[in-house]
Design an enzyme around this catalytic site. Sequence first.
Site, mmCIF file in Angstrom:
data_model
loop_
_atom_site.group_PDB
_atom_site.id
_atom_site.type_symbol
_atom_site.label_atom_id
_atom_site.label_comp_id
_atom_site.label_asym_id
_atom_site.label_seq_id
_atom_site.Cartn_x
_atom_site.Cartn_y
_atom_site.Cartn_z
ATOM 1 N N HIS A 62 -15.769 77.154 76.283
ATOM 2 C CA HIS A 62 -16.939 77.167 77.177
ATOM 3 C C HIS A 62 -17.517 78.583 77.278
ATOM 4 O O HIS A 62 -18.408 78.821 78.101
ATOM 5 C CB HIS A 62 -16.540 76.764 78.602
ATOM 6 C CG HIS A 62 -16.097 75.342 78.793
ATOM 7 N ND1 HIS A 62 -16.738 74.263 78.244
ATOM 8 C CD2 HIS A 62 -15.076 74.816 79.528
ATOM 9 C CE1 HIS A 62 -16.125 73.144 78.631
ATOM 10 N NE2 HIS A 62 -15.121 73.453 79.399
ATOM 11 N N THR A 109 -16.079 66.273 75.526
ATOM 12 C CA THR A 109 -15.191 65.258 74.959
ATOM 13 C C THR A 109 -15.892 64.534 73.805
ATOM 14 O O THR A 109 -15.316 64.316 72.734
ATOM 15 C CB THR A 109 -14.805 64.241 76.058
ATOM 16 O OG1 THR A 109 -14.431 64.956 77.235
ATOM 17 C CG2 THR A 109 -13.692 63.322 75.623
ATOM 18 N N ARG A 111 -26.699 69.468 78.789
ATOM 19 C CA ARG A 111 -27.099 68.195 79.386
ATOM 20 C C ARG A 111 -28.040 68.507 80.535
ATOM 21 O O ARG A 111 -28.013 69.633 81.059
ATOM 22 C CB ARG A 111 -25.805 67.556 79.925
ATOM 23 C CG ARG A 111 -25.918 66.199 80.512
ATOM 24 C CD ARG A 111 -24.549 65.765 81.025
ATOM 25 N NE ARG A 111 -24.546 64.349 81.300
ATOM 26 C CZ ARG A 111 -23.530 63.674 81.813
ATOM 27 N NH1 ARG A 111 -22.399 64.309 82.102
ATOM 28 N NH2 ARG A 111 -23.615 62.387 82.032
#
Length: 349
Positions: free
Chosen positions: A146, A85, A168
């Site tokens: 993705h 996002t 991440r």
Amino acid sequence: MDAAEAGKARVASLIQDVEKSYDDEFQQLVHTLPKEEGWVSGSLYLYQGFWWSSLALKPMISFQTHFQAFDSDVIVVTFPKCGTTWLKALTFSTLYRDRFARDEHPLLASTPHQLVRHLEYDVYINNPCPDLENICVYKPRLLATHVPHASLPTSIKDSKCKIVYICRNPMDMFISLWLFSNKLRDENQESLSLDKVFDKFCRGIHILGPFFDHVLEYWNASQENPDKILFLKYEDLKEDMNSQLKHLAMFLGVPFTVDEERQGVVEEIANICSFEKLKELEVNNKGLHTSGVPHKDFFRKGKVGDWSNYLTPSMVERLEKLIQDKLDNSGLTFKFSSKISQDENVGFA
Ligand code: PAP
């Protein structure tokens, strides 16, 4: 029915509809694939080495088969829950910054997911050959996926189009995915227990898993071809947004001018894309994404290190070992806390 209930119902019915829409040929393919219980509704299928939800598998194959990249395209690629996002908002705002007045920023009226459409979870869901020229209002085209590196459509790899990738630290990613999945589970499904999904996560059985394979494919490809793939980390954006944004703009071929820097354009983009700003906008608090997910569920805490509120010491130990095994000698490291100290770095910087 509130948005959360509507989201659960929509996700479940979409998955059922998609599964029903499988034609004989696709059914045959699916029957050959290893299968596991999904974390939300439906199943996970192992396709080309990664676990795909029954919702996204068919659209992903349509994307893989039919998508024709242009040299000018920009593709945002993310591992789920690693900052999709955020990166959509940042890339959109950087790439198209000369197209709109500051007080008429499109993010004020549309969600990042509406502005940067997702290929397999959105545009190819209901249509194997979508009209991308109309879907991408601004040019050059900016789209998101993705899809693992090895499964990208050939035209993306062969053309000069650019890829911006974000990942991440796996502990925060896992907690984000676990809590997100629980929000979307059907009323008659029990909540996923942390123990159960933690073991699945470590075995790579989760959406787009194994995490490390996905991340390492892009990491290695970005090392080989840094002009093609920009590899970003969520924690670095949190730590030093301005220099990361300048790097992004440079990579996209639209560097900030001295005047823009003086006028505070970099800070403005960082600000409008910040978690705090986006989370409070009305548009991000109502309605459902094409995949059925309530828009507000893309915003939870937006912090580095939230894993420490959930993972037990033995879970941390198992993950640290896994991280070391997987990332050893790769040159890829992660930060696990917003107050970085040597002890808090695993993977190891
Ligand atoms: P997706 O891959 O399913 O599209 P994605 O946006 O990557 O989702 O993941 C949502 C995570 O990003 C959430 O993390 P959390 O669960 O640890 O809180 C969400 O809060 C976080 N997030 C969303 N927008 C931002 C933002 N602007 N800045 C920082 N983090 C954000």
